[in-house]
Design an enzyme around this catalytic site. Structure first.
Site, PDB file in Angstrom:
ATOM      1  N   CYS A  96      72.601  43.718  24.786  1.00 24.26           N
ATOM      2  CA  CYS A  96      73.903  42.777  24.140  1.00 24.26           C
ATOM      3  C   CYS A  96      73.919  41.084  25.230  1.00 24.26           C
ATOM      4  CB  CYS A  96      75.244  43.395  24.144  1.00 24.26           C
ATOM      5  SG  CYS A  96      75.779  44.336  23.761  1.00 24.26           S
ATOM      6  N   HIS A 152      80.922  38.350  26.353  1.00 27.63           N
ATOM      7  CA  HIS A 152      79.299  39.577  27.870  1.00 27.63           C
ATOM      8  C   HIS A 152      79.171  38.781  27.882  1.00 27.63           C
ATOM      9  CE1 HIS A 152      77.588  43.238  28.097  1.00 27.63           C
ATOM     10  NE2 HIS A 152      78.084  43.373  29.282  1.00 27.63           N
TER      11      HIS A 152
END
Length: 573
Positions: A96, A152
């Site tokens: 990610c 994130h």
């Protein structure tokens, strides 16, 4: 032999591309608009900077889109891709944070210090503040910028938040994965907190709304309140289809015949996301943006095969540097494309979107030297050759070193125990431990993964630390040519050496107990004070760290937890 037979079987499904019928007029289950203004399109023109919609999905496998032969229904994505340009030589990162950081900065991980793992919720870490981000460059070009979805990229202090990194508005989560309804996220036993934010505030009132639906509705509201005469950039980073596997029942019912429960739930989530993309495209048409818009669709990494995803027929999965971890689903849909309805094999990497989109926006790239990305719009729109000839997948000096690697195996110029991967032309080299290395067919059997568990053992026991593949001729990475072509191995190792000389130190500080949501009103969010923000490891240059001493109110507590963590890790090993 079993693996090759399975791979051969995959070609049947991979070549049986068929586009599902798609009705723009049919209201979807996640729609928040009542009518479709199907207006006649004007001839495409660049008289004004285009509206840019960048859609990023989470953990969607290479096989998990209709036009790659999937058993999952994605009529919207199939239609948009068929009418635009499919990118079939498109690369992302295996997890990610790295993909998101490279999208936002246009730089490889080794040039931002984020080359190891992800940014974890309790780490005092974030996208380096000296990086000029993509939305900041678009703001300079006169764009209104909005982010909806998963960030994130760190949040330990307010300067790290999306609204401080170039976005005018933000609705989404700051951490890596949350419950799709409650927005709770646990970073270990008892370390749980709420994670849905509106701007810089906690969005407590949105709890209970399925995130895919909520995010699509927010995009529609943004478009409704903005003027199509003014350029807009919307970054839609869906949480879908990352775990936890949760979906509205309406979508699960469509896949009731699937024997594998995880695959069934995962398929439902993909289809729900597909309809959310339909509604976003519908809103672009309704509010007058579509004719001057560019829609980019990208996945962030390979699918997680043990959570319903499939990268078939590619090798590997999420978290690996095999093709199944780094080759992404990607396409561009726009009335402004000169050569539409085709498949492009131009080499494209996620870092390329930064210079490509800033150039489309008529922004200035002269004050951001050292980008690793290229402007690939001529390759996408006109079918010209890609300016990119190689991709550094990564060099991670902190990842567990391969047991059988050595400097000797690397011709004395590279320690092959170090995890690294690079693509140069048609050649791909991997060193160290690339991760789970087998081919996993779509999870259609009820007792998966048990049926395929032994596949990993076919390659797991090999005493190797170097692999070489001709990816053009062997996209499934079945034939290792490292022994036959040591000359190519050495050439690619030299490129790794070159890149490694430009790498900055890894930013991966120890977790801090101050980040616990219990100390922050029950929610994940910024927690560092001004007094201690510069104290943690990994954030100052070594010389500065030695010369700066600041008071830290929780140093003793942090030291205790660090020693405790070290002791626990030692016992675990």
């Amino acid at each position: 032999m079993a693996v090759y037979a399975l791979t051969g079987f995959s070609l049947v499904s991979l070549l049986s591309f068929g586009y599902l019928s798609w009705d723009w007029m049919k209201p979807s289950l996640v729609a928040d608009v009542a009518t479709d203004p199907m207006e006649k399109s004007l001839p495409p023109t660049f008289s004004r900077p285009p509206h840019i919609i960048f859609i990023l999905t989470d953990d969607q496998g290479y096989h998990d889109v209709g036009y790659h032969g999937s058993d999952i229904q994605t009529p919207t994505l199939d239609r948009l891709a068929a009418e635009g340009v499919k990118l079939e030589n498109y690369y992302i990162q295996p997890i990610c944070t790295p993909s998101r950081s490279q999208l936002i900065t246009g730089r490889y991980q080794i040039h931002t210090g984020l080359q190891h793992s992800i940014i974890r919720p309790r780490q005092p870490n974030c996208l380096p503040l000296d990086q000029v981000t993509l939305p900041q460059k678009l703001q300079e070009a006169g764009y209104s910028t909005h982010m909806v979805g998963k960030w994130h990229l760190g949040f330990y202090k307010k300067e790290c938040l999306p609204t401080r990194r170039g976005f005018d508005t933000f609705l989404g989560s700051l951490t890596g994965n949350v419950d799709y309804y409650t927005y709770d996220n646990c970073d270990g036993p008892g370390v749980c907190g709420y994670d849905l934010h509106e701007g810089e505030d906690v969005a407590w009132d949105q709890s209970g709304k399925y995130s895919t639906v909520l995010y699509a509705q927010r995009v529609s509201k943004i478009l409704a309140s903005h003027s199509p005469k003014e350029p807009i950039f919307i970054y839609v980073a869906f949480q879908a289809v990352h775990t936890p596997l949760q979906s509205p029942k309406e979508y699960i019912y469509r896949y009731r015949s699937m024997g594998n429960v995880a695959r069934r739930k995962y398929a439902a989530m993909v289809t729900c996301m597909d309809e959310a993309v339909k509604n976003i495209t519908w809103a672009l048409k309704k509010y007058g943006y579509y004719d001057n818009s560019v829609i980019v669709f990208s996945t962030d990494n390979g699918g997680q095969t043990f959570s319903g995803g499939s990268n078939w027929p590619l090798r590997g999965r999420k978290g690996t540097y095999w093709e199944g971890g780094v080759r992404g689903i990607g396409f561009v849909h726009s009335p402004l494309i000169k050569r539409k309805r085709r498949t492009s094999w131009a080499l494209v990497h996620i870092t390329d979107w930064y210079p490509t989109l800033v150039s489309l926006a008529r922004g200035n790239l002269s004050n951001v030297p050292g980008l690793d990305g290229y402007n690939v719009w001529p390759a996408i729109s006109e079918g010209k050759e890609s300016p990119r000839t190689e991709i550094l997948h990564n060099i991670d000096p902190l990842y567990n070193h391969a047991k059988y690697g050595s400097l000797e195996d690397g011709f004395g110029i590279w320690n092959t125990a170090v995890q690294a991967s690079i693509r140069v032309g048609e050649w791909k080299l991997l060193t160290g431990d690339p991760g789970y290395s087998d081919w996993i067919p779509p999870q259609t059997l009820t007792n998966f993964p048990g049926s395929w568990w032994n596949l990993e053992r076919l390659t797991d026991g090999l005493k190797k630390s170097v692999w070489l593949f001709n990816i053009t001729a062997d996209p499934y990475e079945r034939y290792d040519l490292s022994d036959q072509r040591p000359d190519v191995v050495k050439t690619l190792l030299m490129r790794l050496v070159h890149y490694n000389r430009t790498a900055i130190p890894v930013r991966y500080p120890a977790e801090n107990p101050r980040a616990h949501p219990d100390f922050n009103g029950g929610a994940w969010g910024p927690w560092a004070s001004e007094d201690d923000v510069e104290e943690w490891e990994g954030f100052e240059e070594p010389l500065k760290s030695r010369n700066k001493k600041k008071k830290c109110k929780i140093c003793k507590l942090r030291s205790f937890f660090r020693k405790l963590n070290t002791r626990l890790m030692s016992n675990r090993i």
